[in-house]
Write an enzyme that holds these catalytic residues in place. Structure first.
Site, mmCIF file in Angstrom:
data_model
loop_
_atom_site.group_PDB
_atom_site.id
_atom_site.type_symbol
_atom_site.label_atom_id
_atom_site.label_comp_id
_atom_site.label_asym_id
_atom_site.label_seq_id
_atom_site.Cartn_x
_atom_site.Cartn_y
_atom_site.Cartn_z
ATOM 1 N N GLU A 193 0.813 -1.209 0.000
ATOM 2 C CA GLU A 193 0.000 0.000 0.000
ATOM 3 C C GLU A 193 0.856 1.272 0.000
ATOM 4 O O GLU A 193 0.626 2.183 -0.785
ATOM 5 C CB GLU A 193 -0.941 0.006 1.212
ATOM 6 C CG GLU A 193 -2.121 -0.943 1.095
ATOM 7 C CD GLU A 193 -3.104 -0.505 0.027
ATOM 8 O OE1 GLU A 193 -3.188 0.702 -0.265
ATOM 9 O OE2 GLU A 193 -3.792 -1.376 -0.530
ATOM 10 N N SER A 194 1.796 1.341 0.921
ATOM 11 C CA SER A 194 2.490 2.621 1.100
ATOM 12 C C SER A 194 3.991 2.502 1.272
ATOM 13 O O SER A 194 4.667 3.518 1.446
ATOM 14 C CB SER A 194 1.934 3.322 2.347
ATOM 15 O OG SER A 194 2.348 2.635 3.520
#
Length: 318
Positions: A193-194
């Site tokens: 995701e990040s």
């Protein structure tokens, strides 16, 4: 008809445990009730019958020394493979405290399982111990986190990360256990995701470590999406919900996390978005398994789940 409805209700109550504990149990159950067994089912049944015979011998001292503890362990292994007689025998040991601490709750679970498979004596015994109430003997519990993550060390993976990301990764691993999620899966989601960036913002306004859009943050009570702990808890709560909704199918849960569960339902599988397909492939490559234990009490399953499971398997295998 009433008896069939009661049996179906018992199966709905037992099904989450059966699925989490192992495919062999549910496959054998379906085969015994609904039609002839396939070759794999016969092989499983043969192994279960052998274990049952050994258990009976150890329980009664027939050709071997009498050993109720060994008998219980053998009955339990046969029960995991779907043998109704083993379920009944282990339930009887719990009901009478023979070689095991007495437990009507455990006995009731085992008698309910055996009764579902058509064991008449187990059905009669349920009158004395009561219905299945959710208590499952330790030997029948789903595999522990250590077994599921055999050969994988969270800390060794964390040590390979850049220093600013290591504390975030440890928080993900620690909180994952609180949400009954594999640390390996939780870390795969957070990294994908990040990259474990607590202040990341996507073009779609997804925020923080777990990239929560405002609607998802509100849905799971995240007050500050840029607070790493608050954000991670929200993301894990959503992932736990998705695992329950898709009954432990990691590919579908990952696709839902990336594209939304509505898109997965709408396309009846992993949506055909290049980003989502690559996302799912990356998650599966990291976790190296398809199924995850889940809590069926969190939400009802997707209404199109049976078809989704078949489509999901074909997409991943292709």
């Amino acid at each position: 008809m009433k008896q069939r409805c009661r049996a179906n209700r018992r199966f709905r109550l037992l099904a989450p445990w059966l699925l989490a504990a192992g495919v062999a149990v549910s496959t054998a159950a379906i085969a015994k009730r609904d039609g002839p067994e396939s070759f794999p089912d016969r092989a499983v049944a043969g192994r279960a019958r052998y274990l049952l015979e050994q258990a009976v011998a150890h329980e009664h001292g027939e050709g071997v020394g009498r050993d109720p503890v060994k008998a219980a362990a053998l009955y339990c292994e046969a029960a995991r493979l779907g043998d109704a007689e083993a379920m009944h025998s282990l339930g009887w040991m719990y009901a009478n405290g023979r070689g095991l601490p007495r437990s009507d709750a455990y006995a009731g679970t085992l008698f309910a399982m055996a009764a579902f498979l058509g064991h008449a004596q187990a059905e009669r015994m349920r009158r004395f111990t009561g219905d299945y109430v959710g208590d499952v003997p330790d030997c029948l519990q789903p595999p522990s986190e250590q077994q599921l993550e055999a050969g994988w060390s969270a800390e060794s993976h964390i040590q390979a990360l850049a220093a600013p990301r290591q504390s975030i990764a440890r928080t993900v691993v620690k909180l994952a256990r609180d949400y009954a999620i594999s640390p390996r899966l939780a870390l795969a989601i957070a990294l994908t995701e990040s990259g474990l960036n607590p202040v990341a913002v996507s073009p779609k306004n997804a925020m923080g470590v777990m990239q929560l859009i405002p609607a998802t943050a509100a849905r799971f009570n995240v007050r500050n999406p840029f607070d790493p702990v608050d954000n991670i808890k929200g993301g894990l709560a959503y992932l736990r919900w998705l695992l329950a909704y898709f009954r432990g199918d990691i590919a579908l849960a990952a696709a839902g996390y990336n594209a939304g569960e509505g898109a997965v339902d709408r396309y009846r599988g992993v949506p055909p978005y290049p980003e989502t397909k690559a996302y799912v492939a990356r998650i599966l490559a990291f976790v190296k398994r398809r199924q995850h234990p889940y809590d069926s009490s969190i939400t009802e399953p997707s209404t199109v789940l049976p078809g989704l499971e078949l489509v999901s398997q074909r997409e991943v295998d292709s």
